[in-house]
Design a protein around this motif. Structure first.
Motif, short mmCIF file in Angstrom:
data_model
loop_
_atom_site.label_atom_id
_atom_site.label_comp_id
_atom_site.label_asym_id
_atom_site.label_seq_id
_atom_site.Cartn_x
_atom_site.Cartn_y
_atom_site.Cartn_z
N UNK A 123 -19.98 32.79 -8.88
CA UNK A 123 -20.78 32.31 -10.01
C UNK A 123 -22.07 31.65 -9.52
N UNK A 124 -22.00 31.02 -8.36
CA UNK A 124 -23.22 30.43 -7.80
C UNK A 124 -24.22 31.52 -7.43
N UNK A 125 -23.74 32.63 -6.93
CA UNK A 125 -24.64 33.75 -6.60
C UNK A 125 -25.33 34.24 -7.86
N UNK A 126 -24.57 34.37 -8.95
CA UNK A 126 -25.18 34.78 -10.22
C UNK A 126 -26.24 33.80 -10.67
N UNK A 127 -25.94 32.51 -10.58
CA UNK A 127 -26.89 31.49 -11.02
C UNK A 127 -28.14 31.50 -10.15
N UNK A 128 -27.97 31.65 -8.84
CA UNK A 128 -29.11 31.69 -7.92
C UNK A 128 -30.06 32.82 -8.25
N UNK A 129 -29.49 33.95 -8.72
CA UNK A 129 -30.30 35.15 -8.99
C UNK A 129 -30.54 35.37 -10.48
N UNK A 130 -30.40 34.32 -11.26
CA UNK A 130 -30.63 34.45 -12.70
C UNK A 130 -32.08 34.75 -13.04
N UNK A 131 -32.97 34.57 -12.06
CA UNK A 131 -34.39 34.86 -12.29
C UNK A 131 -34.73 36.32 -12.01
N UNK A 132 -33.71 37.16 -11.80
CA UNK A 132 -33.90 38.58 -11.54
C UNK A 132 -33.24 39.38 -12.66
N UNK A 133 -33.88 40.46 -13.07
CA UNK A 133 -33.31 41.32 -14.10
C UNK A 133 -33.36 42.77 -13.62
N UNK A 155 -31.01 54.90 -11.37
CA UNK A 155 -31.50 53.94 -10.38
C UNK A 155 -31.75 52.63 -11.13
N UNK A 156 -31.11 51.55 -10.68
CA UNK A 156 -31.33 50.24 -11.28
C UNK A 156 -32.33 49.49 -10.41
N UNK A 157 -33.48 49.16 -10.98
CA UNK A 157 -34.52 48.43 -10.25
C UNK A 157 -34.50 46.96 -10.67
N UNK A 158 -34.55 46.07 -9.70
CA UNK A 158 -34.48 44.63 -9.96
C UNK A 158 -35.82 43.98 -9.64
N UNK A 159 -36.33 43.27 -10.65
CA UNK A 159 -37.60 42.55 -10.51
C UNK A 159 -37.46 41.17 -11.14
N UNK A 160 -38.50 40.36 -10.99
CA UNK A 160 -38.47 38.99 -11.50
C UNK A 160 -38.38 38.96 -13.02
N UNK A 161 -37.54 38.10 -13.53
CA UNK A 161 -37.41 37.91 -14.97
C UNK A 161 -38.63 37.16 -15.51
N UNK A 162 -39.10 37.55 -16.69
CA UNK A 162 -40.21 36.86 -17.34
C UNK A 162 -39.80 36.47 -18.75
N UNK A 171 -36.76 44.30 -19.20
CA UNK A 171 -37.44 44.66 -17.96
C UNK A 171 -37.94 43.42 -17.21
N UNK A 172 -37.99 43.55 -15.90
CA UNK A 172 -38.60 42.52 -15.08
C UNK A 172 -40.02 42.94 -14.71
N UNK A 173 -40.69 42.07 -14.01
CA UNK A 173 -42.09 42.34 -13.63
C UNK A 173 -42.29 41.94 -12.17
N UNK A 174 -43.40 42.40 -11.61
CA UNK A 174 -43.74 42.05 -10.24
C UNK A 174 -43.13 43.01 -9.23
N UNK A 175 -43.17 42.63 -7.94
CA UNK A 175 -42.69 43.51 -6.87
C UNK A 175 -41.20 43.82 -7.01
N UNK A 176 -40.82 44.98 -6.49
CA UNK A 176 -39.42 45.38 -6.47
C UNK A 176 -38.65 44.50 -5.49
#
Length: 247
Positions: free
Chosen positions: A86-96, A146-153, A161-166
């Motif tokens: 769950x901590x891993x999920x929380x740490x990466x909550x800024x990624x979508x 293909x699932x692409x992960x980028x920063x959540x906005x 969708x996320x934005x910014x670099x892959x």
């Protein structure tokens, strides 16, 4: 060299080669082609029978005198969401993650190459060219995304969708009973994020949302440090001589 193994569909057996997981051992693989109208249904059956997909090939180990490679899949509905996961999920909550068609891009290859140089510089994929990577992604006759992960906005909740670099990507097959993670890669720099773990956890969430019971992780090899991370995700089922059993 290969030789024909059986018919309908046609299976073949590779010549022996050094095992990439256990030093001093030889590996052989049985494989068949996934092409034509039956490719999707065949991929389903073969994955459930312990095969993995690479481009338009389905394969599984067929090593003489060795059964170290065990096919594993995560049981989604009973998954144990431990505090550390769950901590891993929380740490990466800024990624979508955004589901896209399996189309290669220069941005993907750049991240893929950087990931291999950092994590698997001595592996068999380290010298893959742009063309090799493109074939890995787009040479498929089955239901692949293909699932692409980028920063959540701020608007990610609306657009999905996320934005910014892959930041990470996962090549994934959609099966009748689950998601099969064919290959994933990610930015190797922020090690504290646990991006590899996050990608698997995100696929567990996606499978549950789709009503699919399993996430297929490929093979686990006892004694191979490369495979140790897969034991974190429980409960699992392992394919044995009498079928799948929970561990």
């Amino acid at each position: 060299m290969t030789r024909q193994f059986t018919d309908n569909p046609q299976f073949y057996l590779t010549a022996p080669s050094p095992c990439p997981y256990l030093a001093g051992r030889q590996e052989r693989k049985v494989f068949t082609h996934l092409v034509g109208e039956r490719a999707n249904a065949l991929n389903d059956v073969l994955t459930q029978g312990g095969f993995r997909r690479s481009q338009n090939i389905a394969y599984r180990p067929a090593c003489e005198g060795c059964r170290a490679c065990l096919s594993i899949r995560i049981v989604v509905d009973d998954f144990d969401w431990t505090a550390s996961l769950r901590r891993v999920l929380k740490t990466n909550d800024d990624i979508v993650g955004t589901v896209t068609p399996p189309r290669p891009s220069s941005e993907q290859y750049s991240l893929f190459h950087r990931y291999l140089e950092t994590r698997h510089a001595d592996g068999g994929m380290a010298d893959m060219s742009v063309v090799d990577y493109a074939m890995m992604v787009e040479d498929t006759h089955v239901d692949t995304v293909l699932v692409e992960y980028r920063a959540r906005t701020a608007d990610s909740a609306i657009t999905g969708r996320g934005h910014g670099p892959l930041i990470a990507a996962a090549l994934t097959d959609r099966l009748s009973d689950g998601l099969s993670m064919v290959y994933s890669f990610f930015d190797p720099e922020p090690a504290r994020r646990g991006l590899g773990t996050f990608l698997i956890l995100d696929h567990i969430r996606r499978a549950r949302a789709a009503g699919l019971p399993y996430v297929y992780l490929g093979y686990w090899v006892e004694g191979s440090p490369k495979m140790g991370y897969k034991q974190r995700f429980r409960p699992q089922e392992v394919l044995g001589p009498t079928g799948w059993r929970r561990v």
